[in-house]
Design a protein around this motif. Structure first.
Motif, PDB file in Angstrom:
ATOM      1  N   LEU A  62       1.975   2.404  -3.450  1.00 50.54           N
ATOM      2  CA  LEU A  62       0.996   2.786  -4.486  1.00 50.54           C
ATOM      3  C   LEU A  62       1.076   4.273  -4.763  1.00 50.54           C
ATOM      4  CD1 LEU A  62      -2.317   0.840  -3.801  1.00 50.54           C
ATOM      5  CD2 LEU A  62      -0.400   0.257  -5.296  1.00 50.54           C
ATOM      6  N   ARG A  63       0.859   4.647  -6.014  1.00 49.46           N
ATOM      7  CA  ARG A  63       0.789   6.063  -6.387  1.00 49.46           C
ATOM      8  C   ARG A  63      -0.667   6.457  -6.617  1.00 49.46           C
ATOM      9  NH1 ARG A  63       5.597   6.217 -10.868  1.00 49.46           N
ATOM     10  NH2 ARG A  63       7.135   5.113  -9.605  1.00 49.46           N
TER      11      ARG A  63
ATOM     12  N   GLU B  74      -3.643   4.495  -8.582  1.00 52.46           N
ATOM     13  CA  GLU B  74      -3.398   3.061  -8.633  1.00 52.46           C
ATOM     14  C   GLU B  74      -4.361   2.357  -7.672  1.00 52.46           C
ATOM     15  OE1 GLU B  74       1.202   2.823 -10.148  1.00 52.46           O
ATOM     16  OE2 GLU B  74       0.842   2.594  -8.003  1.00 52.46           O
TER      17      GLU B  74
ATOM     18  N   ARG C  60       2.533  -5.099  -6.152  1.00 51.40           N
ATOM     19  CA  ARG C  60       3.421  -4.677  -5.058  1.00 51.40           C
ATOM     20  C   ARG C  60       3.430  -5.667  -3.898  1.00 51.40           C
ATOM     21  NH1 ARG C  60       6.573  -2.117  -8.132  1.00 51.40           N
ATOM     22  NH2 ARG C  60       5.861  -0.087  -8.900  1.00 51.40           N
TER      23      ARG C  60
ATOM     24  N   HIS D  11       0.822  -1.208   0.000  1.00 51.88           N
ATOM     25  CA  HIS D  11       0.000   0.000   0.000  1.00 51.88           C
ATOM     26  C   HIS D  11       0.856   1.258   0.000  1.00 51.88           C
ATOM     27  CE1 HIS D  11      -2.489   3.213   1.842  1.00 51.88           C
ATOM     28  NE2 HIS D  11      -3.307   2.788   0.893  1.00 51.88           N
TER      29      HIS D  11
ATOM     30  N   ASP E   9      -6.674  -1.681 -11.866  1.00 51.85           N
ATOM     31  CA  ASP E   9      -6.628  -0.361 -11.215  1.00 51.85           C
ATOM     32  C   ASP E   9      -7.876   0.439 -11.571  1.00 51.85           C
ATOM     33  OD1 ASP E   9      -4.214  -0.803  -9.976  1.00 51.85           O
ATOM     34  OD2 ASP E   9      -3.025   0.404 -11.360  1.00 51.85           O
TER      35      ASP E   9
ATOM     36  N   MET F 240      -2.312  -2.718  -9.197  1.00 51.95           N
ATOM     37  CA  MET F 240      -0.929  -2.485  -8.797  1.00 51.95           C
ATOM     38  C   MET F 240      -0.681  -2.937  -7.362  1.00 51.95           C
ATOM     39  SD  MET F 240       2.018  -1.715  -9.784  1.00 51.95           S
ATOM     40  CE  MET F 240       2.010  -0.743 -11.285  1.00 51.95           C
ATOM     41  N   PHE F 241      -1.711  -2.892  -6.509  1.00 54.71           N
ATOM     42  CA  PHE F 241      -1.549  -3.401  -5.140  1.00 54.71           C
ATOM     43  C   PHE F 241      -1.115  -4.870  -5.160  1.00 54.71           C
ATOM     44  CE2 PHE F 241      -3.320  -5.348  -1.240  1.00 54.71           C
ATOM     45  CZ  PHE F 241      -2.628  -4.600  -0.295  1.00 54.71           C
TER      46      PHE F 241
END
Lengths: 266, 266, 266
Positions: free
Chosen positions: B233-234, B237, B245, B230, C248, B241-242
């Motif tokens: 994340l940007r 996102e 990552r 978390h 996303d 994407m979580f």
């Protein structure tokens, strides 16, 4: 290996339909790898339809990563249907040797289906050749020593192209043998890179039925994509992003990338 | 919990083979989580080979997320084979209580297999304990009130380590009980984080057969990885994407990260 | 289509439980798409529990992407259980027409289960309508010519909402027909975007049982998410990152995004 590049260039026109009877662990990855390279995946593993689907496909990939009795029956039916139509069959003997069921099933497949290409790790190929092997689960436990001679011998015996994947990959059709030095150690940290290699081979073999070139092309594509994926990682990125970049590479690789990056020795 | 850190440090040498008989939804995630943490996954759910594969593994993870009659049979066979060899069995009772078939299957497993670790959400553990529960599908519908006492009691009854996952996770072996406060709400927006937690536990338990420490270590690893994912994340996102990552975190976490981030209360 | 936006806004409160009996290729994607949009997925395909699980769900998604005999039985049982409770059933006839087994199974399903929504590509819908079709594997081989008239006619015959996906999507309940022009060609380079569309529809239909609006909302969501995902790609990114950005988008789309981006013609 100009024929590899010709094969690559033909994918777009052919858009080969690659039928898979494969395992439940990496089936999604196999479908997406097929699509990323320009093929069209189809997966039908019921014995009620496997042969009918195989007969209309461009190639058939058989993978024993997770087996069930019905699936073996489907593989036999689909393999025979493919053989009748001259459709190339690619066999991935995942974990053969780990259990009697896998070994027996692989024997049945080889006895009943003419496989154009068999691609596995050293332990799997040793098992198929009747040699002692040290595989654990689905991983190889054997060194690549003697891989070229083994691939050549088994290729002649089975009248198939044999590919042995490892740090250096070996492909032989009994007459010609090449070593492919592409790849990256992180590929071993993702599940399914062996399965996906067979799917990529399925795309090439379904584009034009040239087993030796298709096997080399599929292995080269996986190896180069692994290198590209690793190069594109940033600090603190691991196997999550490596996987993303691997599929990015499958779908953006050009024939120039292949020509420039290939480390193949005839 | 120094023993957690010792377990973590031993993974690299042991590279435990973690056999899974698990559901079709998250099987790929379980394999990749196992690999990312340093284990080697193998998945074989046919009753023809489940026991043989379990007998050569470092640990066995049984997950009833999607059940079939043959799979239950495979779980029983593999569980017994693991028990005979002293191989730890981790049981994830996904959705137990939602249907009679799941509840009956879980009962059969508990009656026939000695599970070292049972890890589930509050509704699932309440069901196993014979308490009324409010689960819906595979989600918990019960508060974590009384979780520590419940875990402790069930652990004593079943002679197993019981882990209850929630906003705060609880682990008890009947004698020792800890609360783990790591994690992030986004973990609930991904399928399979519970299943992957059991795979991570399988890696630890397969490294060294210490059920209480392994359960705590697996839950801590998932919680910390969720926090790390978390943080990375940007803007804009989300869960796509979580997920990336999360696997990045599994594969890059260090023992220092664990020590610094752990919020465990004995 | 204000009702689409109302449906979207209601998801958070309802958190619909979306039961899937679906294929093994894209089952994980379907679960994660359901979660990303705010639903709760559950997958139970054993004939021992499919009906019991369906009866407690908010909607039921049936997808024949990989079929087995038992799965068909489960679909029939779950479909009937859903019908009895007035729970909407969404049917994704993946690859129907490719094999006799798929066509026969689809016929059985349509004969025994009242489907609220049927969503497929042009070849699949033509097959269901008894028209000649040119599908290959699970891909459409037919142009979208006549799609509106076909959807309208079949909707009236089957008393269901029919959605035909393509470059321009068509949705009809026999009375109302809309065309949706959202989407991006890269969606065809990922496996499971059709399956996920049906899962998204399942979330909307499970939120409020309005089949026509739910079908349009699900297709719009997939189309817009595909556009957003593509816009967020950088140089050298391909289908790996496109997939990440798609999830996303599912999880971050707002009702304002839907309103601004929708290209729907009544």
């Amino acid at each position: 290996m100009d024929q590899i590049y010709e094969l690559f260039n033909k994918i777009k026109d052919k858009q080969p339909l690659v039928h898979h009877i494969t395992n439940s662990v990496t089936i999604n990855d196999c479908a997406n790898a097929t699509l990323a390279l320009g093929g069209r995946p189809v997966m039908a593993d019921s014995s009620n339809e496997a042969a009918e689907m195989a007969a209309q496909s461009s190639s058939l990939v058989i993978n024993i990563g997770t087996l069930a009795e019905e699936t073996v029956e489907s593989m036999l039916k689909a393999g025979k249907a493919a053989n009748e139509k001259g459709i190339p069959v690619i066999f991935d003997p995942v974990g053969v040797g780990a259990t009697a069921f896998r070994s027996d099933s692989a024997k049945k497949i080889l006895a009943n289906v003419d496989c154009s290409i068999i691609c596995g790790n050293m332990s799997e190929i040793r098992t198929l050749a009747g040699l002692p092997s040290s595989g654990q689960g689905v991983d190889s436990g054997d060194s690549m020593e003697g891989a070229e001679a083994l691939a050549k011998k088994l290729a002649s015996e089975l009248k198939a192209t044999i590919a042995i994947t490892g740090a250096i990959d070996v492909v032989s059709d009994g007459e010609h043998t090449v070593r492919i030095q592409n790849g990256h150690p992180m590929l071993a940290k993702l599940t399914g890179t062996g399965c996906m290699t067979n799917s990529l081979i399925g795309v090439y073999a379904g584009t034009d039925n040239k087993p030796f070139e298709a096997a080399a092309a599929g292995i080269l594509t996986m190896g180069l994509a692994g290198e590209t994926a690793h190069q594109n990682l940033r600090a603190n990125e691991g196997t999550g992003m490596f996987r993303v970049r691997l599929f990015d590479a499958f779908s953006t690789l050009t024939v120039e990338d292949l020509k420039k990056g290939a480390r193949i020795n005839g």
